[in-house]
Design a protein around this motif. Structure first.
Motif, short mmCIF file in Angstrom:
data_model
loop_
_atom_site.label_atom_id
_atom_site.label_comp_id
_atom_site.label_asym_id
_atom_site.label_seq_id
_atom_site.Cartn_x
_atom_site.Cartn_y
_atom_site.Cartn_z
N GLU A 1 0.84 -1.21 0.00
CA GLU A 1 0.00 0.00 0.00
C GLU A 1 0.86 1.24 0.00
O GLU A 1 1.96 1.23 0.58
CB GLU A 1 -0.80 0.06 1.31
N ALA A 2 0.36 2.31 -0.58
CA ALA A 2 1.01 3.61 -0.45
C ALA A 2 -0.07 4.68 -0.48
O ALA A 2 -0.99 4.61 -1.28
CB ALA A 2 2.01 3.84 -1.57
N LYS A 3 0.06 5.60 0.43
CA LYS A 3 -0.91 6.70 0.50
C LYS A 3 -0.15 8.01 0.38
O LYS A 3 0.77 8.28 1.16
CB LYS A 3 -1.66 6.62 1.82
N LEU A 4 -0.53 8.79 -0.59
CA LEU A 4 0.19 10.04 -0.87
C LEU A 4 0.02 11.06 0.26
O LEU A 4 -1.09 11.30 0.72
CB LEU A 4 -0.34 10.64 -2.17
N GLU A 5 1.13 11.62 0.70
CA GLU A 5 1.06 12.74 1.65
C GLU A 5 1.34 14.06 0.95
O GLU A 5 0.67 15.04 1.18
CB GLU A 5 2.07 12.55 2.78
N ARG A 6 2.38 14.07 0.12
CA ARG A 6 2.71 15.31 -0.57
C ARG A 6 3.47 15.01 -1.84
O ARG A 6 4.31 14.11 -1.89
CB ARG A 6 3.57 16.21 0.34
N ARG A 7 3.14 15.74 -2.86
CA ARG A 7 3.82 15.60 -4.14
C ARG A 7 4.85 16.71 -4.24
O ARG A 7 4.60 17.83 -3.77
CB ARG A 7 2.76 15.76 -5.24
N PHE A 8 6.02 16.43 -4.80
CA PHE A 8 7.03 17.48 -4.97
C PHE A 8 6.64 18.34 -6.17
O PHE A 8 6.45 17.84 -7.26
CB PHE A 8 8.41 16.84 -5.20
N ARG A 9 6.53 19.62 -5.94
CA ARG A 9 6.05 20.49 -7.01
C ARG A 9 7.17 21.23 -7.74
O ARG A 9 7.03 21.63 -8.87
CB ARG A 9 5.07 21.53 -6.44
#
Ligand SMILES: [Zn+2]
Length: 251
Positions: free
Chosen positions: A74-82
């Motif tokens: 499983e993986a749950k996104l916390e923050r995407r690098f912008r």
């Protein structure tokens, strides 16, 4: 096998099959982990589009008991690098952070403080602050937290205090400054302006991480970029892949 949970930063993603990827992650709890993410490339997967380069996410994985890859479940996104839009230096700096974590740390060797520093650096790289100083501060923190920070006050050969007058002898090979008595006969010694050593020392103090980003004059950033870059090369035994772009890390 018990499922393990961790906070993770995605360092590398390699296509493994039509539907699966092999992902290298730097986790806060376990250090570097490499895992197979089955079905990650399917439109609907348990990985929530979280397995992209430089994403921070929460993962669940099964640790393989023998050689071979762990299994990500499983993986749950916390923050995407912008990054910073058209300013490519922030993007390349992000890739460089990933490269250093990937190549300077070992599997299952946790460094939670380094994780926090990397996480914070990626966040700052997407917001404000000088990219040059952010990346220098990250490199210096990495050297310090992994036990490779150079000796700046004591001569690495004889241990005597080295006077910081106009310039100081510095040896990558020996890992720090040399006094004038120990300098003769040593290969690859460079003469570094004292204020560059001062700036390196300032960036290397524990306090700096929560402090506002120090302001460094461009006349110091250039030579400091060179010195820290060489230290990283020496440690890796080669030039980092992102080295070609490090000319961008000057502003
Ligand atoms: Zn000496």
């Amino acid at each position: 096998m018990n499922p393990l949970k961790a906070q993770a930063l995605v360092l590398r993603v390699i296509e493994f099959s039509e539907t699966s990827s092999v992902v290298t992650l730097f986790t806060r709890e376990f250090g570097k982990v490499r895992g197979l993410a089955k079905g990650a490339r399917r439109p609907k997967s348990p990985f929530d589009a979280a397995l992209d380069l430089l994403c921070t996410c929460r993962i669940v994985f099964l640790r393989k008991s023998s050689e071979g890859l762990d299994l990500l479940t499983e993986a749950k996104l916390e923050r995407r690098f912008r990054g910073r839009g058209v300013q490519l230096s922030a993007l390349y700096a992000g890739y460089y952070v990933a490269e250093l974590l990937s190549d300077l740390t070992d599997d299952y060797d946790p460094h939670p403080e380094l994780f926090d520093f990397a996480d914070r650096t990626l966040l700052d790289l997407s917001n404000t602050g000088s990219v040059a100083v952010l990346i220098l501060r990250f490199e210096v923190a990495t050297l310090r937290l992994l036990g490779h920070f150079p000796s700046l006050s004591q001569c690495v050969e004889c241990g005597r205090q080295v006077a910081r007058t106009n310039s100081v002898f510095f040896s990558q090979l020996s890992g720090g400054v040399l006094c004038p008595d120990c300098r003769p006969g040593k290969p690859n010694v460079v003469s570094v302006p004292a204020r560059v050593i001062d700036a390196l020392e300032q960036l290397g103090t524990d306090a700096v991480w929560d402090d506002p980003l120090p302001e460094l004059p461009r006349a110091v950033i250039g030579p400091l970029r060179g010195l820290v870059g060489q230290t990283v090369c020496h440690l890796l035994g080669r030039k980092p892949r992102m080295h070609a772009y490090s000319g961008m890390f000057l502003d």
